[in-house]
Scaffold this active site. Structure first.
Site, mmCIF file in Angstrom:
data_model
loop_
_atom_site.group_PDB
_atom_site.id
_atom_site.type_symbol
_atom_site.label_atom_id
_atom_site.label_comp_id
_atom_site.label_asym_id
_atom_site.label_seq_id
_atom_site.Cartn_x
_atom_site.Cartn_y
_atom_site.Cartn_z
ATOM 1 C CB THR A 48 27.791 39.873 39.058
ATOM 2 O OG1 THR A 48 27.128 39.337 37.910
ATOM 3 C CG2 THR A 48 26.827 40.756 39.820
ATOM 4 C CB CYS A 49 32.095 39.876 42.266
ATOM 5 S SG CYS A 49 31.080 38.453 42.707
ATOM 6 C CG ASN A 50 36.318 42.849 38.599
ATOM 7 O OD1 ASN A 50 37.087 43.051 39.522
ATOM 8 N ND2 ASN A 50 36.536 43.287 37.378
#
Length: 161
Positions: A48-50
């Site tokens: 999700t972050c990337n």
């Protein structure tokens, strides 16, 4: 206790990678006299972050800065070498300051730490975004579900600026 709108950021030392290696930055170095968008992620390179969270800040970098923002920064409970690798991998050099909070002391002081030991990640940062004006929080968003990046998105920050 979780930081709130109107609160001053706690004093802390974070690290960022430079061509000469890891460099320490204090919260005063980052926030004093500046308008900063800071967002926190559970971990560099995580899906999700990337794939969802960080890309919005890269894509909207110019639009965010056009609204008077001096610095856009991301913080994660990772070491500076991982954050430096993530910066290069995502093409964020010169756009976003990648801050390493290796032991999680900054996110703990913010009250934005989360225990993700069940997922094998240990202590991490909650997913959040905030606008900080001269060290004072003027807007704060905390994602209720760590695997989502809706309330903490760049689009939401743009609306708040």
């Amino acid at each position: 206790m979780t930081i709130s709108v109107g609160d001053k950021l706690p004093e802390a030392t974070l690290k960022t990678m430079t061509a000469d290696g890891a460099k320490e930055l204090t919260t005063a170095d980052i926030f004093a006299g500046k308008k900063v968008v800071l967002f926190g992620v559970p971990g560099a390179f995580t899906p999700t972050c990337n794939n969802n969270h960080l890309p919005g800040y890269l894509e909207n970098n110019d639009a965010i800065r056009a609204r008077g923002v001096d610095t856009i920064a991301v913080v994660a409970v990772n070491d500076p070498f991982v954050m430096g690798a993530w910066e290069k991998f995502t093409g964020g050099e010169g756009k976003i300051v990648y801050l390493a909070d290796g032991s999680g002391t900054f996110v703990k002081a913010l009250g934005l730490d989360i225990d993700l030991s069940g997922a094998g990640m240990g202590l991490r940062s909650k997913r959040f975004s905030m606008i900080v004006d001269d060290g004072k929080v003027t807007a704060l968003n905390i994602e209720p579900v760590p695997s989502k990046a809706d309330e903490t998105s760049a689009a939401n920050i743009l609306e708040q600026l």
